[in-house]
Design an enzyme around this catalytic site. Structure first.
Site, PDB file in Angstrom:
ATOM      1  N   THR A 127       0.630  -1.258   0.043  1.00 56.19           N
ATOM      2  CA  THR A 127       0.166   0.019  -0.060  1.00 56.19           C
ATOM      3  C   THR A 127       1.033   1.346   0.172  1.00 56.19           C
ATOM      4  O   THR A 127       2.047   1.606   0.661  1.00 56.19           O
ATOM      5  CB  THR A 127      -0.642  -0.417   1.715  1.00 56.19           C
ATOM      6  OG1 THR A 127      -1.325   0.941   1.546  1.00 56.19           O
ATOM      7  CG2 THR A 127      -0.089  -0.124   2.310  1.00 56.19           C
ATOM      8  N   ASP A 128       0.296   2.812  -0.595  1.00 56.59           N
ATOM      9  CA  ASP A 128       0.988   3.874  -0.237  1.00 56.59           C
ATOM     10  C   ASP A 128       1.117   4.134   1.361  1.00 56.59           C
ATOM     11  O   ASP A 128       1.283   5.037   1.531  1.00 56.59           O
ATOM     12  CB  ASP A 128       0.161   4.516  -0.795  1.00 56.59           C
ATOM     13  CG  ASP A 128      -0.812   5.238  -0.956  1.00 56.59           C
ATOM     14  OD1 ASP A 128      -1.708   4.436  -0.552  1.00 56.59           O
ATOM     15  OD2 ASP A 128      -1.542   6.024  -1.880  1.00 56.59           O
ATOM     16  N   GLU A 129       0.028   3.416   2.102  1.00 60.24           N
ATOM     17  CA  GLU A 129       0.256   4.364   3.624  1.00 60.24           C
ATOM     18  C   GLU A 129       1.369   4.054   4.209  1.00 60.24           C
ATOM     19  O   GLU A 129       2.112   4.570   5.135  1.00 60.24           O
ATOM     20  CB  GLU A 129      -1.138   3.560   4.329  1.00 60.24           C
ATOM     21  CG  GLU A 129      -2.222   3.626   3.613  1.00 60.24           C
ATOM     22  CD  GLU A 129      -3.762   3.262   4.254  1.00 60.24           C
ATOM     23  OE1 GLU A 129      -3.088   3.530   5.366  1.00 60.24           O
ATOM     24  OE2 GLU A 129      -4.456   2.658   3.496  1.00 60.24           O
ATOM     25  N   TYR A 159      -2.084  -0.577  10.679  1.00 62.63           N
ATOM     26  CA  TYR A 159      -2.014  -0.745   9.595  1.00 62.63           C
ATOM     27  C   TYR A 159      -0.632  -0.458   8.784  1.00 62.63           C
ATOM     28  O   TYR A 159      -0.455  -1.871   7.614  1.00 62.63           O
ATOM     29  CB  TYR A 159      -3.014  -0.923   8.712  1.00 62.63           C
ATOM     30  CG  TYR A 159      -3.575  -0.921   7.696  1.00 62.63           C
ATOM     31  CD1 TYR A 159      -3.074  -2.235   6.869  1.00 62.63           C
ATOM     32  CD2 TYR A 159      -3.313   0.078   6.150  1.00 62.63           C
ATOM     33  CE1 TYR A 159      -2.973  -2.950   5.634  1.00 62.63           C
ATOM     34  CE2 TYR A 159      -3.167  -0.245   5.321  1.00 62.63           C
ATOM     35  CZ  TYR A 159      -3.361  -1.611   4.811  1.00 62.63           C
ATOM     36  OH  TYR A 159      -3.154  -1.703   3.205  1.00 62.63           O
ATOM     37  N   LYS A 183       2.278  -3.328   6.860  1.00 60.18           N
ATOM     38  CA  LYS A 183       2.293  -3.689   5.566  1.00 60.18           C
ATOM     39  C   LYS A 183       3.854  -3.098   5.791  1.00 60.18           C
ATOM     40  O   LYS A 183       4.527  -3.429   4.308  1.00 60.18           O
ATOM     41  CB  LYS A 183       1.234  -2.356   5.100  1.00 60.18           C
ATOM     42  CG  LYS A 183       0.551  -3.232   4.434  1.00 60.18           C
ATOM     43  CD  LYS A 183       0.756  -4.453   4.341  1.00 60.18           C
ATOM     44  CE  LYS A 183       0.642  -4.821   2.593  1.00 60.18           C
ATOM     45  NZ  LYS A 183      -0.352  -6.038   1.587  1.00 60.18           N
TER      46      LYS A 183
END
Ligand code: NAD
Ligand code: TYD
Length: 348
Positions: free
Chosen positions: A131-133, A156, A160
């Site tokens: 993810t870009d998060e 989260y 990741k």
């Protein structure tokens, strides 16, 4: 024949990836490994479940012995790893579930892949879907590129980011062939109605409030899920080993603006007076540690592999709303928990 393991294929994005691979690559045998958590629903891929090149395996990536046996049994040439705990709000209440599945589960898959092929990794690939998060939160300007430093802010995102690092460490240490992609927010059919777009469609349909966190002035970059699946296909087959690709829609919206467009489209599709859906907007307490803005620079993927989103946001959103309105039963099953009965009969 190549044996490809796709994890998390009963979930939102995984189901689209499984369908694409089963349909487009009859020479691959696709194994879909999924624990069928609250987010996994075999109804999502019921249409391809009888395909001759497809096998569903119910199992948990946290279970080391099970994973090792599965890899030895099926000798997977490739792994496309999507299984994860994926919802930020849940990570705020239960961070350990995220560490266990996303970090330790990923390490279990990597160990099993390494032990299977030892030093002979020719023509093998471990693809980690991320993810870009992991990059944290942007200010008013700028975009995340593949070289942006990691700065995850939610449990989260941290889980990741950690799993991305573990994947890269296996590449460096054991020469395990890998590729990673970091994608922006997805929307489309089959997304569990806890995420913004399907939750709000469901709430409008049932006349419930639309809970906008804080002032709604948070920005996300939205990508139609089928375009994500196509990017994964491209990167899996043509991506450079040990490389990273950002995937995004070049499509930034503040939550409030997106919700307004969604409300307008819902009014039209439900044949109700303009402004009916917007009346449901309710400002609620903000999410803890809420990331202000995500926006992806997907130039590398475009330049190197020729990928670009195939639909505009208006088209994608319209298709998405149509799907949820047409699949009322799916939404009812998912929100009532009845979807669990579907696989109980088949797999338990
Ligand atoms: P999802 O929550 O809809 O699906 C996750 C799937 O993984 C479910 O089918 C679930 O049953 C399965 N799963 C969860 N824990 C498991 C375990 N321990 N063992 C085996 N299976 C397990 O998630 P999603 O939105 O489809 O996301 C898929 C992947 O893409 C995730 O890795 C996520 O981090 C990443 N991603 C998601 C988005 C997004 O906008 N949704 C954006 C970028 C990246
Ligand atoms: P979400 O779909 O949970 O994705 P992510 O947190 O991974 O970006 O949320 C998208 C944005 O919408 C995010 O800024 C939080 C906000 N949001 C709300 O305002 N209300 C809601 O009920 C939800 C689920 C999200």
């Amino acid at each position: 024949m190549k044996n490809i393991l796709i994890t998390g294929g009963a979930g939102f994005i995984g189901a689209h990836v499984v369908r694409l691979f089963v349909t487009n690559y009859p020479k691959y045998h696709i194994y879909n490994l999924d624990a069928l958590t609250y987010a996994g629903n075999l109804e999502n891929i019921a249409d391809i479940s009888d395909a001759p090149n497809y096998t569903f395996v119910k199992g948990n990536i946290k279970d080391i012995d099970f994973i090792n046996t599965l890899f030895q049994e099926h000798k997977f040439d490739g792994v496309i790893h999507l299984a994860a705990e994926s919802h930020v709000d849940r990570s705020i209440t239960n961070p350990n579930d995220f560490i266990e599945t996303n970090v330790l589960g990923t390490a279990n898959l990597l160990n099993a892949f390494r032990d299977l092929w030892k030093d002979n990794f020719e023509d093998k690939l471990f693809y980690h879907v991320s993810t870009d998060e992991v990059y944290g939160s942007l200010g008013k300007t700028g975009l995340f590129t593949e070289t942006t430093s990691y700065d995850p802010q939610s449990p989260y995102a941290a889980s990741k980011a950690a799993s991305d690092h573990v994947v890269r460490s296996f590449g460096n240490t054991y020469k395990l062939p890998f590729v990673i992609s970091n994608c922006s927010n997805n929307y489309g059919a089959n997304q569990f109605p806890e995420k913004l777009i399907p939750l709000f469609i469901h709430n409008i349909r049932t006349g419930k409030n639309l809970p906008v966190y804080g002032d709604g002035n948070y920005t996300r970059d939205w990508l139609f899920v089928e375009d994500h699946a196509k990017a994964i296909d491209l990167i899996f087959h043509k991506g450079k080993l040990a490389d990273t690709y950002n995937i995004g829609g070049f499509n930034e919206w503040t939550n409030l603006n997106l919700i307004k467009v969604l409300c307008e489209q819902m009014d039209i599709k439900l044949n109700q007076p303009e402004g009916t859906s917007a009346k449901l907007i309710t400002f609620v307490k903000d999410r803890a540690g809420h990331d202000k803005r995500y926006a992806i620079d997907a130039t590398k993927l475009n330049k190197e592999l020729g990928w670009k989103p195939s639909v505009t946001f208006e088209e994608g959103l319209s298709k998405t709303i149509d799907w949820y309105l047409k699949n009322e039963q799916w939404l009812n099953n998912v929100t009532s928990g009845a979807y669990k009965d579907y696989y109980k009969e088949m797999y338990e």
